[in-house]
Design an enzyme around this catalytic site. Structure first.
Site, mmCIF file in Angstrom:
data_model
loop_
_atom_site.group_PDB
_atom_site.id
_atom_site.type_symbol
_atom_site.label_atom_id
_atom_site.label_comp_id
_atom_site.label_asym_id
_atom_site.label_seq_id
_atom_site.Cartn_x
_atom_site.Cartn_y
_atom_site.Cartn_z
ATOM 1 N N THR A 126 49.820 55.213 57.582
ATOM 2 C CA THR A 126 50.250 54.288 58.633
ATOM 3 C C THR A 126 48.987 53.524 58.999
ATOM 4 O OG1 THR A 126 49.763 55.806 60.439
ATOM 5 C CG2 THR A 126 51.996 55.912 59.546
ATOM 6 N N HIS A 127 49.125 52.257 59.327
ATOM 7 C CA HIS A 127 47.963 51.380 59.589
ATOM 8 C C HIS A 127 47.006 51.356 58.404
ATOM 9 C CE1 HIS A 127 49.217 51.649 63.870
ATOM 10 N NE2 HIS A 127 49.416 52.920 63.581
ATOM 11 N N LYS A 173 36.101 42.634 34.426
ATOM 12 C CA LYS A 173 37.277 42.497 35.274
ATOM 13 C C LYS A 173 38.596 42.696 34.525
ATOM 14 C CE LYS A 173 37.552 41.329 39.118
ATOM 15 N NZ LYS A 173 37.285 40.056 39.772
ATOM 16 N N GLU A 231 49.971 39.782 41.882
ATOM 17 C CA GLU A 231 49.543 38.731 42.820
ATOM 18 C C GLU A 231 50.472 37.528 42.751
ATOM 19 O OE1 GLU A 231 45.430 37.997 41.861
ATOM 20 O OE2 GLU A 231 44.829 40.013 42.469
ATOM 21 N N SER A 259 38.689 38.010 33.449
ATOM 22 C CA SER A 259 37.957 36.949 34.136
ATOM 23 C C SER A 259 37.174 36.155 33.107
ATOM 24 C CB SER A 259 36.998 37.581 35.143
ATOM 25 O OG SER A 259 35.944 36.693 35.446
#
Ligand code: ARG
Length: 465
Positions: free
Chosen positions: A155-156, A283, A290, A277
């Site tokens: 949570t949070h 990467k 996304e 990348s």
């Protein structure tokens, strides 16, 4: 510039006006539905004696030929026509002469386009539902595999209590189930046929609207001709359901991006679903997740756009409504693409179950259970909360977990602790003692999996279509 009107005009349409007004570049997407609707209309005109049997048969046959010529690439839909309706009618007249000119008897482009859009959307509701179902099938498989894979629940975005991966995935299962149920509702509500509404006030011909509705698989005809040509509620409802699907996918993607990060390493997205990348050789980026998250914005945009377009339109048809198409088509294609890719991504993704359970172990996710232990030994919960808070501070200072403390250390803070505390706060018992339905405990989860299996075994598309 091929148009269906012009009798009362003395000038040619300005070219820019023609282009601005034309919809062929996008409404050609429903050429099949336009022809299907025309065939149903003509069959009805024949049945009612408004056209002769010969005329009816000739038109139906020729419409069929136009459809297969377009499908086979023998006939190209070009921007020489204003819209798909003009394209079909002009080609029919080219091939059939005067008989072709009878197609539009008792019909307006207003009820025609209302029908085409409804037929197109109705089919897309089914395609979308099937893709959501495929995602659910994949999720259920993963849930069965991971009913004992322990991970931290948050949570949070702070570690909270231990759960299982099956439980976490099960949350999304419920969301996508509700998405399917929304699609089902929309299907049922929209499944009425606007054909026969004419321009706005019906027609003077003795049309049989029940017959055309039945031919095209509708539950019946719509009941108000003005509403029939003006209603785009079902488009709004569909875009709203699509937006909610995207919202769910986007939240899921956000979690996968976090789980796939170097810091978490809970999952590893497959190479086939990642990108590199151009500058940083190390990467491996979660671009698909996304992009799904990003594309959510354009689907919401379509919903906002059509809501705004519709809000000030007086009854009945107005050309504003032509704006319902491009954004809706784009939103549908976007969501279908995202669903298919997302399902592919999670089907190939590797779950690092070791990392997940290690993470649950090192984050005091069993602190509530330690407090519950004290409560079970007669200490009021508020006091137990304070005691375990002190234990947590003690552990943070030493960079250890509660389970790493010796019994003497625990007793020092609270003498009530006994040897059985270690079992009470092990990750396994923290999870498996949570047995109310909907909780992550193995038995509770197994009961839910049975329900979900049963749910997937019955498809509303087979039963309620
Ligand atoms: N292209 C139009 C649309 O999408 C078709 C209906 C045209 N009707 C009219 N009265 N101009 O809405």
């Amino acid at each position: 510039m091929a148009q269906l009107w012009g009798g009362r005009f003395t000038k040619e349409t300005d070219r820019l006006v023609y282009n601005f007004n034309a919809s062929i570049s996008f409404d050609q997407k429903f050429y099949k539905q336009d022809i299907e609707g025309s065939i149903a209309h003509v069959c009805m005109l024949g049945k009612q004696g408004i056209l002769t049997k010969d005329e009816m048969e000739a038109i139906v046959k020729t419409l069929d030929e136009i459809r297969s010529d377009v499908e086979a690439g023998r006939l190209e839909i070009t921007d020489e026509y204003e819209d798909i309706h003009s394209f079909v009618e002009a080609n029919l007249i080219d091939r059939l002469g005067d008989t072709g000119k009878k197609l539009h008897t008792g019909r307006s482009r207003n009820d025609q386009v209302a029908l085409d859009m409804r037929l197109y959307t109705r089919l897309e509701v089914l395609y979308t539902d099937t893709l959501v179902k495929e995602l659910l099938e994949k999720l259920l498989k993963l849930m069965e595999e991971h009913a004992e894979t322990i991970m931290p629940g948050f949570t949070h975005l702070q570690k909270a209590q231990p759960i299982t991966l099956a439980h976490h995935l099960g949350a999304y299962f419920e969301m996508f189930k509700r998405d399917r149920s929304r699609l089902h509702d929309i299907y049922v509500r929209m499944n009425y046929c606007p054909l026969g509404a004419g321009a706005l006030a019906g027609t003077t011909y003795p049309l049989d609207r029940d017959y055309t509705a039945d031919l095209m698989g509708f539950a019946g005809p719509t009941l108000n001709s003005m509403d029939s040509v003006s209603d785009r509620d079902y488009v709004i409802e569909f875009l709203s359901a699509l937006s909610t699907i995207m919202m769910h996918l986007s939240r899921f993607c956000e979690e996968i991006i976090i789980w796939n990060s170097n810091e978490y390493q809970f999952v590893e997205i497959d190479d086939a679903y990642s990108t590199g990348s151009s500058i940083m050789p190390q990467k491996k980026n979660p671009d698909i997740a996304e992009l799904v998250r990003g594309k959510t914005g354009r689907v919401y945009g379509a919903l906002m756009s059509i809501l705004t377009t519709m809000k000030g339109i007086p009854l009945a048809y107005n050309k504003d409504m032509q704006e319902d198409k491009e954004l809706t088509f784009d939103a549908i294609d976007t969501v279908k693409g995202c669903l298919a890719l997302f399902t592919g991504m999670i089907s190939t993704m590797k779950f690092n179950t070791e990392k997940m359970s290690a993470s649950a172990r090192h984050g005091f996710t069993n602190a509530t259970d330690a407090a519950d232990y004290l409560v079970n030994h007669g200490i009021p919960f508020r006091d137990a909360h304070g005691i375990v808070g002190r234990i947590v501070l003690y552990c943070i200072d030493r960079d250890i977990a509660i389970d790493d403390m010796s019994l003497d250390e625990l007793k020092e803070i609270c003498p009530v602790f006994e040897e059985d505390i270690y079992d009470a706060i092990s990750m396994e018992s923290c999870v498996n003692r949570r047995l109310t339905i909907g909780a992550p405990g193995k038995e509770a989860m197994e009961q839910v999996i049975v329900v979900e299996k049963e749910y997937l075994a019955h498809d509303w598309q087979d039963e309620d279509k």
